[in-house]
Design an enzyme around this catalytic site. Structure first.
Site, PDB file in Angstrom:
ATOM      1  CE  LYS A   1     -13.262  -3.383   1.584  1.00 52.18           C
ATOM      2  NZ  LYS A   1     -12.054  -3.023   2.347  1.00 52.18           N
TER       3      LYS A   1
ATOM      4  CE  LYS B   1      -6.129  -8.043  -1.323  1.00 47.06           C
ATOM      5  NZ  LYS B   1      -7.508  -7.747  -1.035  1.00 47.06           N
TER       6      LYS B   1
ATOM      7  CE  LYS C   1      -4.285  -1.890   1.946  1.00 46.94           C
ATOM      8  NZ  LYS C   1      -5.128  -2.092   0.770  1.00 46.94           N
TER       9      LYS C   1
END
Ligand code: ATP
Ligand code: MG
Length: 328
Positions: free
Chosen positions: A198, A195, A112
């Site tokens: 969202k 993956k 991230k």
């Protein structure tokens, strides 16, 4: 001791089929296997920039989705993380028992933060596993159902609990993760090597998508060369991902799903997957819409916060006492 089961989802974006398979699909079954605590991880959602209105709407949606998935408030506790102040309080304690080196090795943090400038990476993103460990510890949870990407954080929680117990005695319950044998990592339909997520929507199926859009997304999912419907994640990641989705929704093994499509062409196989997803999501979406209309989640969240606080505060007191905080 009956199982204490805790699991959460961050209201960072629209829920995906990956979240559904990881957390929502099994909810009715789990409700009969222990004492369930399901939460909306809204404090965790702040670890990347998010607009207040979006966070609010996502949190409401998530509450409605849990209920649409079959959560019965008489049997399970549903609450907002930010409604139970013990999470933040235990976090302030537990941050002293996890180390910088450990946190910097976490894959989620590396993924991230990879595209961010160092000066823009919030401390909360780095310290995410401390709060997650606190979430788990507060409910004396021994079972934590997650997708594959969260295994590392539960392992770190186990390390923390062992470290803490070695120092202070048997204060905390050691949790273990529970991950599905099939469907622990649902992949993007447009790039089956990453993956489905969202907060990085690419080839996602969203639970709120129009059924016609879902069909279209599945029919145009990236497949692989060759023509055989076979489970081979290395050489056929696209087909393997669709087989996984099918097997999860139909509650069958990959082998049985494979057998069903031995002589099928890709097109027919995709149509069967689309049918399976639509069959699952149509009634689910209808229940969701009804819950949103009646605002049934409001009362559930209120009572859930009270129930969760009672349990969490007992653990918090136990920890405070063990480490030498005087308290009331
Ligand atoms: P974000 O991009 O904000 O991290 P996310 O889709 O990864 O969103 P989380 O809120 O991080 O969702 O995770 C909620 C639960 O869903 C966790 O148990 C996680 O392991 C699981 N999960 C998330 N994505 C997938 C996926 N693609 N396949 C299976 N499980 C998943
Ligand atoms: Mg995630």
């Amino acid at each position: 001791m009956a199982n204490r089961i805790l699991t959460g989802i961050k209201p960072t974006g629209q829920l995906t089929l990956g979240n559904y398979i990881a957390v929502l699909k099994n909810l009715p079954k789990l409700m009969n296997q222990g004492d369930l605590f399901y939460f909306i991880a809204d404090l965790h959602a702040l670890t990347l920039p998010i607009e207040p209105n979006v966070l609010r709407q996502n949190s409401i949606d998530l509450a409605a989705f849990y209920l649409a998935a079959g959560l019965d408030p008489k049997k399970a506790t549903l609450f907002l993380q930010s409604d139970v102040s013990a999470h933040a309080e235990l976090n302030a304690i537990m941050q002293n028992y996890l180390y910088m080196g450990e946190l910097s090795r976490m894959t989620q943090f590396k993924d991230k933060s990879a595209k961010m400038k160092e000066s823009a990476i919030g401390l909360g993103l780095f310290a995410y596993p401390v709060l997650m460990a606190s979430d788990i510890i507060l409910y004396d949870a021994n079972v934590v159902p997650v997708g594959e990407d969260q295994i590392q954080h539960v392992e770190l929680t186990r390390d923390l609990v062992n470290r803490f117990n070695n120092r202070y005695g048997d204060v905390l319950v050691i949790p273990k993760y529970e991950v599905r044998k099939v469907g622990a990592r649902i992949m993007s339909l447009s790039d089956p090597t990453v993956k489905m997520s969202k907060s990085d929507p690419k080839g996602d199926i969203f639970l709120k998508d129009d059924l016609a859009v879902i069909r279209k997304k599945i029919m145009s999912a990236v497949t692989d060369s060759g023509s055989e419907v076979k489970f081979d994640p290395e050489n056929k990641p696209g087909i393997s991902n669709l087989l996984t989705i099918y097997a999860c929704l139909k509650d069958m093994s990959i082998e049985d799903a494979e057998k069903q499509f031995v002589n099928s062409r890709y097109g027919d196989f995709k149509k069967a997957v689309a049918d399976a997803v639509v069959e699952e999501l149509e009634p689910f979406q209808n229940r969701y819409k009804q819950i949103i209309e009646t605002k049934a989640y409001e009362q559930v969240l209120k009572e859930g916060a009270e129930k969760a606080s009672k349990v969490a505060n007992v653990t918090l007191k136990r920890v405070q006492k063990a480490i030498g905080l005087l308290g009331k």
